[in-house]
Design an enzyme around this catalytic site. Structure first.
Site, short mmCIF file in Angstrom:
data_model
loop_
_atom_site.label_atom_id
_atom_site.label_comp_id
_atom_site.label_asym_id
_atom_site.label_seq_id
_atom_site.Cartn_x
_atom_site.Cartn_y
_atom_site.Cartn_z
N LYS A 10 0.84 -1.19 0.00
CA LYS A 10 0.00 0.00 0.00
C LYS A 10 0.88 1.24 0.00
CE LYS A 10 -4.56 0.56 0.19
NZ LYS A 10 -5.57 -0.27 -0.50
N GLY A 35 -19.47 7.27 -1.47
CA GLY A 35 -18.49 7.72 -2.45
C GLY A 35 -18.37 6.77 -3.62
N VAL A 80 -17.26 3.69 -4.18
CA VAL A 80 -17.79 2.33 -4.05
C VAL A 80 -19.22 2.34 -3.52
CG1 VAL A 80 -17.49 0.10 -2.90
CG2 VAL A 80 -15.49 1.36 -3.71
#
Length: 351
Positions: free
Chosen positions: A80, A182, A184
Site C-alpha cells: 500500500k 463515495g 464504491v
C-alpha cells in the site's frame, strides 16, 4: 515515528519513505508480504493528523492486502502507499509525477493502483514515470476504475451473508444502511436498489448524499448510521468505524461493507460474534477491486473479473460455516485461512 515499535508492524518486508520538497510530496510505501507474488495495492491520499497516523494506516492497509489477495486466489502480495495531504488542495501534476518516480525507484517490489483520494486520471500521470501501475486500462465498461467491481463483490457478499443467516439471498424489502456513498458506496447503493432493497445512506460529503438520494436512497445523518434499525450495515467509508463503542449500538444482524480495516481491533470481531451479528471480514468481501486490477495488469483487460468475483461468495460461506462450527469469530477464521496460504507459500492461481 518508530516503524518497528508500531502496533501495526507485522514483520513487513519493506517500509519506504519519500519527501520531494519541490512538489510537496510526503509519502510512505509499505510492502507486507510477497510470498505469493509482487505486492499490489492502492495509493491513498489523505490529510492525516500526523505522520504516526499515516504510518499506522499504511501498515494496516498493506497487511490487509496480503490477506485479501491470498483469499481471493491471486498470485499477489500485499502492499500500500499513502500520500500525506489533502487531495483537494495539495494534489498536483508535479506531486503525482514525483510519486511515480518514488514507486519506480522501488524496482517493482510495489505496484500501485487507485485508492481513496486518488483517481484513474491521477494514476495515468503516475504512470508517466513508472510501469508499476495497474487500473489504468483504456476502454472497458468502467475505463480502468476498479470501484464498481469492489461494489459488485460487496453486493455478492451481502447476498451470501443473507443466505447464510436467513436462508435466502432475496433483497426485496431488506433494509441496508450504507455508511459512505463515495466511489464504491454509490455503486453499491445502485445495485441494492435495483434488487429491491430499501437503502439508507450517510456521508459527510453533501454531493455524495445528493447522488445517493437521486439513486433512490434515503439520506440519514452520519451520527445515526451505526445504531440505525436495519437488516444490514455496510461500512463503506474510512476504517476503524467498528470500535469498542460502536459495536455495542449496532442493530443490524449483518455487517458487510467495502471499507478497509473496519475493525479497530480483532476484539470487535469477537464482540460482534457474541452479539449474534454476522460479520463479513472486509479483506474478503471487498476484494473485487484487486481482482479487477490484477486482470487489467495481467491481461490488458478485465474480461475474467466477473467470473472471479463469484469466489467472494464461496469464500465467505466457508468462513461463516467454519465460524459457526468452531465458535471463533469470522475474522479469526479468515485470517487463519489466509495465513495458511501466504505463510506456507502455497501456490495460488487466478481463475
Amino acid at each position: 515515528m518508530s516503524v518497528f515499535n508500531s502496533s501495526h508492524y507485522d514483520d513487513h518486508e519493506l517500509v519506504s519513505f519519500c519527501q520531494d520538497a519541490r512538489s510537496g510530496l510526503r509519502a510512505i510505501v509499505a510492502v507486507h508480504n510477497s510470498n505469493l507474488g509482487p505486492a499490489l495495492g492502492g495509493c491513498r491520499m489523505f490529510p492525516y493528523a500526523n505522520d504516526d497516523h499515516a504510518l499506522d494506516d499504511v501498515l494496516r492497509l498493506s497487511k490487509g492486502m496480503t490477506y485479501k489477495s491470498a483469499l481471493a486466489g491471486l498470485p499477489l502480495g500485499g502492499g500500500k502507499a499513502v500520500i500525506i495531504g489533502d487531495p483537494a488542495s495539495l494534489k498536483s501534476r508535479d506531486l503525482l509525477l514525483a510519486m511515480g518516480q518514488f514507486v519506480n525507484d522501488l524496482g517493482g517490489r510495489y505496484i500501485t493502483a487507485e485508492d481513496s483520494g486518488t483517481t484513474v486520471t491521477d494514476l495515468k500521470i503516475i504512470a508517466e514515470r513508472t510501469s508499476y501501475v495497474s487500473g489504468v486500462v483504456e476502454g472497458g465498461r468502467f475505463g480502468g476504475d476498479p470501484s464498481p467491481y469492489t461494489a459488485q463483490g460487496v453486493f455478492l457478499g451481502i447476498k451470501a451473508a443473507l443466505a447464510f443467516k436467513h436462508g435466502s439471498d432475496d433483497l426485496s424489502g431488506v433494509r441496508v444502511a450504507v455508511q459512505g456513498a463515495g466511489a464504491v458506496g454509490r455503486h453499491l447503493i445502485e445495485l441494492l436498489i435495483a434488487e429491491g432493497a430499501i437503502v439508507f445512506a450517510a456521508d459527510v460529503n453533501v454531493k455524495h448524499c445528493q447522488l445517493a438520494q437521486q439513486s433512490g436512497a434515503v439520506v440519514i445523518p452520519c451520527d445515526h448510521i451505526m445504531g440505525f434499525d436495519t437488516d444490514v450495515l455496510a461500512p463503506c467509508a474510512m476504517g476503524a468505524s467498528l470500535n469498542a463503542d460502536s459495536v455495542e449500538i449496532i442493530r443490524a444482524g449483518i455487517v458487510a461493507g467495502a471499507a478497509n480495516n473496519q475493525l479497530a481491533s480483532n476484539a470487535q470481531g469477537e464482540r460482534l460474534l457474541r452479539r449474534g451479528i454476522l460479520y463479513a471480514p472486509d479483506f474478503v468481501i471487498n476484494a473485487g477491486g484487486i481482482i479487477d486490477v490484477y486482470y487489467q495488469r495481467a491481461e490488458g483487460g478485465s474480461t475474467k473479473t466477473a467470473a472471479h468475483l463469484s469466489n467472494i461468495s464461496s469464500s465467505l460461506l466457508e468462513i461463516f460455516t467454519q465460524s459457526a462450527a468452531s465458535g471463533l469469530s469470522t475474522v479469526a477464521i479468515a485470517e487463519q485461512l489466509a495465513e495458511d496460504i501466504f505463510l506456507n507459500g502455497l501456490r495460488v492461481k487466478a481463475a
